[in-house]
Design a protein around this motif. Structure first.
Motif, PDB file in Angstrom:
ATOM      1  N   LEU A   1      -5.970   2.352   4.858  1.00 25.57           N
ATOM      2  CA  LEU A   1      -6.545   3.285   3.894  1.00 25.57           C
ATOM      3  C   LEU A   1      -7.606   4.211   4.478  1.00 25.57           C
ATOM      4  CD1 LEU A   1      -6.848   0.880   0.831  1.00 25.57           C
ATOM      5  CD2 LEU A   1      -4.995   2.463   1.397  1.00 25.57           C
TER       6      LEU A   1
ATOM      7  N   LEU B   1       0.866   4.103  -2.891  1.00 24.33           N
ATOM      8  CA  LEU B   1       0.504   5.470  -2.526  1.00 24.33           C
ATOM      9  C   LEU B   1       1.651   6.441  -2.799  1.00 24.33           C
ATOM     10  CD1 LEU B   1      -1.434   4.790   0.801  1.00 24.33           C
ATOM     11  CD2 LEU B   1      -2.399   5.465  -1.405  1.00 24.33           C
TER      12      LEU B   1
ATOM     13  N   TYR C   1      -2.553   9.450   3.659  1.00 24.74           N
ATOM     14  CA  TYR C   1      -2.497  10.149   2.383  1.00 24.74           C
ATOM     15  C   TYR C   1      -1.677  11.430   2.487  1.00 24.74           C
ATOM     16  CZ  TYR C   1      -6.256   6.909   1.389  1.00 24.74           C
ATOM     17  OH  TYR C   1      -7.006   5.763   1.239  1.00 24.74           O
TER      18      TYR C   1
ATOM     19  N   CYS D   1       0.836  -1.198   0.000  1.00 29.44           N
ATOM     20  CA  CYS D   1       0.000   0.000   0.000  1.00 29.44           C
ATOM     21  C   CYS D   1       0.874   1.252   0.000  1.00 29.44           C
ATOM     22  CB  CYS D   1      -0.925   0.008   1.217  1.00 29.44           C
ATOM     23  SG  CYS D   1      -2.339  -1.115   1.092  1.00 29.44           S
TER      24      CYS D   1
ATOM     25  N   THR E   1       2.126   9.937   2.795  1.00 27.58           N
ATOM     26  CA  THR E   1       2.681   9.178   1.676  1.00 27.58           C
ATOM     27  C   THR E   1       2.376   9.814   0.324  1.00 27.58           C
ATOM     28  OG1 THR E   1       0.719   7.746   1.628  1.00 27.58           O
ATOM     29  CG2 THR E   1       2.603   6.997   2.924  1.00 27.58           C
ATOM     30  N   VAL E   2       1.103  10.115   0.089  1.00 28.21           N
ATOM     31  CA  VAL E   2       0.726  10.624  -1.231  1.00 28.21           C
ATOM     32  C   VAL E   2       1.154  12.082  -1.407  1.00 28.21           C
ATOM     33  CG1 VAL E   2      -1.174  11.030  -2.832  1.00 28.21           C
ATOM     34  CG2 VAL E   2      -1.209   9.027  -1.350  1.00 28.21           C
TER      35      VAL E   2
END
Length: 203
Positions: free
Chosen positions: A119, A50, A125, A46, A128-129
Protein backbone atom coordinates in the motif's frame (compact mmCIF):
# COMPACT_ATOMS: atom_id res chain seq x y z
CA UNK A 1 -19.72 -11.89 -19.34
CA UNK A 2 -16.88 -14.11 -20.56
CA UNK A 3 -15.37 -11.30 -22.62
CA UNK A 4 -15.20 -9.02 -19.59
CA UNK A 5 -13.80 -11.85 -17.46
CA UNK A 6 -11.09 -12.67 -20.01
CA UNK A 7 -10.16 -9.00 -20.31
CA UNK A 8 -9.82 -8.78 -16.55
CA UNK A 9 -7.77 -11.98 -16.42
CA UNK A 10 -5.26 -11.01 -19.09
CA UNK A 11 -5.01 -7.28 -18.41
CA UNK A 12 -4.69 -7.98 -14.69
CA UNK A 13 -2.01 -10.60 -15.28
CA UNK A 14 -0.10 -8.24 -17.56
CA UNK A 15 0.10 -5.60 -14.83
CA UNK A 16 0.63 -7.92 -11.86
CA UNK A 17 3.21 -10.33 -13.31
CA UNK A 18 6.10 -7.88 -13.42
CA UNK A 19 9.29 -7.78 -11.39
CA UNK A 20 8.73 -5.24 -8.67
CA UNK A 21 8.93 -4.66 -4.95
CA UNK A 22 5.80 -6.63 -4.11
CA UNK A 23 6.77 -9.69 -6.13
CA UNK A 24 10.30 -9.59 -4.72
CA UNK A 25 8.87 -9.40 -1.20
CA UNK A 26 6.51 -12.34 -1.77
CA UNK A 27 9.30 -14.43 -3.29
CA UNK A 28 11.57 -13.61 -0.37
CA UNK A 29 8.95 -14.64 2.19
CA UNK A 30 8.40 -17.88 0.30
CA UNK A 31 12.10 -18.71 0.21
CA UNK A 32 12.47 -17.97 3.91
CA UNK A 33 9.25 -19.81 4.89
CA UNK A 34 7.96 -16.71 6.66
CA UNK A 35 4.18 -17.27 6.50
CA UNK A 36 4.25 -17.17 2.68
CA UNK A 37 0.66 -18.30 2.04
CA UNK A 38 -0.66 -15.60 4.33
CA UNK A 39 1.52 -13.07 2.49
CA UNK A 40 0.22 -14.19 -0.92
CA UNK A 41 -3.38 -14.07 0.30
CA UNK A 42 -3.02 -10.55 1.70
CA UNK A 43 -1.43 -9.30 -1.54
CA UNK A 44 -4.18 -10.84 -3.67
CA UNK A 45 -6.96 -9.54 -1.40
CA UNK A 46 -5.46 -6.05 -1.56
CA UNK A 47 -5.51 -6.26 -5.36
CA UNK A 48 -9.15 -7.40 -5.28
CA UNK A 49 -10.18 -4.49 -3.05
CA UNK A 50 -8.19 -1.89 -5.01
CA UNK A 51 -9.39 -3.07 -8.43
CA UNK A 52 -12.98 -3.21 -7.23
CA UNK A 53 -12.68 0.27 -5.74
CA UNK A 54 -11.23 1.56 -9.00
CA UNK A 55 -14.09 0.12 -11.03
CA UNK A 56 -16.55 1.76 -8.62
CA UNK A 57 -14.98 5.17 -9.28
CA UNK A 58 -12.30 5.65 -6.65
CA UNK A 59 -9.63 5.95 -9.33
CA UNK A 60 -10.86 9.31 -10.58
CA UNK A 61 -11.10 10.63 -7.02
CA UNK A 62 -7.59 9.47 -6.12
CA UNK A 63 -6.07 10.90 -9.27
CA UNK A 64 -7.36 14.35 -8.31
CA UNK A 65 -5.61 14.36 -4.90
CA UNK A 66 -1.89 14.71 -5.56
CA UNK A 67 -1.14 15.10 -1.85
CA UNK A 68 -2.23 11.55 -1.07
CA UNK A 69 0.01 10.20 -3.82
CA UNK A 70 2.96 12.15 -2.43
CA UNK A 71 2.42 10.69 1.04
CA UNK A 72 2.37 7.20 -0.48
CA UNK A 73 5.44 8.03 -2.58
CA UNK A 74 7.78 9.00 0.25
CA UNK A 75 6.42 6.43 2.64
CA UNK A 76 7.11 3.82 0.00
CA UNK A 77 10.62 5.13 -0.66
CA UNK A 78 11.48 4.94 3.04
CA UNK A 79 10.01 1.47 3.53
CA UNK A 80 11.58 -0.03 0.40
CA UNK A 81 14.97 1.44 1.30
CA UNK A 82 14.73 -0.12 4.75
CA UNK A 83 13.78 -3.49 3.25
CA UNK A 84 16.72 -3.24 0.85
CA UNK A 85 19.05 -2.54 3.77
CA UNK A 86 17.75 -5.62 5.58
CA UNK A 87 18.40 -7.74 2.49
CA UNK A 88 21.92 -6.30 2.17
CA UNK A 89 22.64 -7.13 5.81
CA UNK A 90 21.67 -10.75 5.09
CA UNK A 91 24.02 -10.76 2.09
CA UNK A 92 26.86 -9.68 4.37
CA UNK A 93 26.02 -12.49 6.83
CA UNK A 94 25.69 -15.58 4.60
CA UNK A 95 25.53 -17.90 7.61
CA UNK A 96 22.13 -16.41 8.44
CA UNK A 97 20.68 -17.17 5.01
CA UNK A 98 18.69 -20.39 5.40
CA UNK A 99 15.41 -21.58 3.97
CA UNK A 100 13.99 -22.33 7.39
CA UNK A 101 15.72 -20.41 10.14
CA UNK A 102 15.43 -21.18 13.82
CA UNK A 103 13.70 -17.88 14.54
CA UNK A 104 10.51 -17.32 12.61
CA UNK A 105 9.01 -13.82 12.63
CA UNK A 106 5.56 -13.35 14.08
CA UNK A 107 2.65 -13.53 11.67
CA UNK A 108 1.41 -10.08 12.65
CA UNK A 109 4.73 -8.45 11.85
CA UNK A 110 4.97 -10.19 8.47
CA UNK A 111 1.42 -9.15 7.58
CA UNK A 112 2.10 -5.53 8.53
CA UNK A 113 5.21 -5.54 6.34
CA UNK A 114 3.15 -7.06 3.51
CA UNK A 115 0.55 -4.31 3.77
CA UNK A 116 3.29 -1.69 3.85
CA UNK A 117 5.11 -2.96 0.74
CA UNK A 118 1.73 -3.22 -1.03
CA UNK A 119 0.00 0.00 0.00
CA UNK A 120 2.98 2.38 0.32
CA UNK A 121 3.63 2.19 -3.41
CA UNK A 122 1.75 4.80 -5.42
CA UNK A 123 2.26 2.80 -8.61
CA UNK A 124 0.00 0.14 -7.09
CA UNK A 125 -2.78 2.72 -7.12
CA UNK A 126 -1.91 3.87 -10.63
CA UNK A 127 -2.01 0.29 -11.94
CA UNK A 128 -4.86 -1.25 -9.98
CA UNK A 129 -7.15 1.57 -8.91
CA UNK A 130 -6.77 4.06 -11.76
CA UNK A 131 -5.71 2.02 -14.81
CA UNK A 132 -7.56 -1.24 -14.16
CA UNK A 133 -10.44 0.69 -12.67
CA UNK A 134 -10.82 2.78 -15.83
CA UNK A 135 -10.62 -0.28 -18.09
CA UNK A 136 -13.01 -2.29 -15.92
CA UNK A 137 -15.59 0.48 -15.74
CA UNK A 138 -15.88 0.39 -19.54
CA UNK A 139 -16.62 -3.35 -19.70
CA UNK A 140 -20.04 -4.76 -20.47
CA UNK A 141 -19.92 -6.52 -17.08
CA UNK A 142 -17.48 -4.68 -14.79
CA UNK A 143 -17.96 -7.21 -11.98
CA UNK A 144 -16.77 -10.02 -14.29
CA UNK A 145 -13.69 -7.93 -15.11
CA UNK A 146 -12.92 -7.54 -11.40
CA UNK A 147 -13.29 -11.29 -10.85
CA UNK A 148 -10.96 -12.06 -13.76
CA UNK A 149 -8.31 -9.61 -12.57
CA UNK A 150 -8.57 -10.93 -9.01
CA UNK A 151 -8.16 -14.51 -10.25
CA UNK A 152 -4.99 -13.49 -12.09
CA UNK A 153 -3.68 -11.95 -8.87
CA UNK A 154 -4.49 -14.95 -6.67
CA UNK A 155 -3.07 -17.36 -9.25
CA UNK A 156 0.16 -15.42 -9.65
CA UNK A 157 0.93 -14.89 -5.97
CA UNK A 158 0.12 -18.48 -5.03
CA UNK A 159 2.27 -19.74 -7.92
CA UNK A 160 5.11 -17.48 -6.78
CA UNK A 161 4.92 -18.82 -3.22
CA UNK A 162 4.59 -22.42 -4.40
CA UNK A 163 7.59 -22.07 -6.69
CA UNK A 164 9.64 -20.51 -3.90
CA UNK A 165 8.64 -23.32 -1.54
CA UNK A 166 9.84 -25.90 -4.06
CA UNK A 167 13.09 -24.03 -4.70
CA UNK A 168 14.07 -23.16 -1.12
CA UNK A 169 15.19 -26.65 0.07
CA UNK A 170 17.38 -26.97 -3.02
CA UNK A 171 19.38 -23.86 -2.19
CA UNK A 172 21.84 -25.40 0.24
CA UNK A 173 24.74 -23.18 -0.81
CA UNK A 174 24.92 -19.84 1.06
CA UNK A 175 26.30 -18.29 -2.12
CA UNK A 176 22.98 -18.95 -3.84
CA UNK A 177 21.16 -17.18 -1.01
CA UNK A 178 23.57 -14.26 -1.26
CA UNK A 179 22.80 -13.95 -4.97
CA UNK A 180 19.03 -14.06 -4.38
CA UNK A 181 19.12 -11.53 -1.54
CA UNK A 182 21.47 -9.32 -3.54
CA UNK A 183 19.04 -9.39 -6.47
CA UNK A 184 16.11 -8.58 -4.19
CA UNK A 185 18.09 -5.71 -2.64
CA UNK A 186 18.80 -4.31 -6.11
CA UNK A 187 15.14 -4.57 -7.16
CA UNK A 188 13.93 -2.83 -4.02
CA UNK A 189 16.45 -0.01 -4.43
CA UNK A 190 15.51 0.37 -8.10
CA UNK A 191 11.81 0.63 -7.29
CA UNK A 192 12.55 3.09 -4.48
CA UNK A 193 14.57 5.23 -6.89
CA UNK A 194 11.79 5.11 -9.48
CA UNK A 195 9.25 6.17 -6.86
CA UNK A 196 11.44 9.07 -5.78
CA UNK A 197 12.12 10.39 -9.29
CA UNK A 198 9.13 9.44 -11.49
CA UNK A 199 6.22 11.86 -11.95
CA UNK A 200 3.02 10.51 -10.38
CA UNK A 201 0.68 10.87 -13.29
CA UNK A 202 -2.01 8.50 -14.47
CA UNK A 203 -1.67 9.76 -18.03
Amino acid sequence: MWGSWLNGLFVGAGLIIAIGAQNAFVLQRGLMHEHPWWVATVCALCDLVLIGAGVLGLGALLASHAGLMQVARWGGVAFLSWQAWQAWCRVRRPSSLKADGETRPRLWGVLMATLAVTLLNPHVYLDTVIMLGAIGAQQAMPEAFVIGAAMASFGWFYALVGGAGWLAPRLANPRAWQAIEGGICAILLLVAWQLATAPLSAA
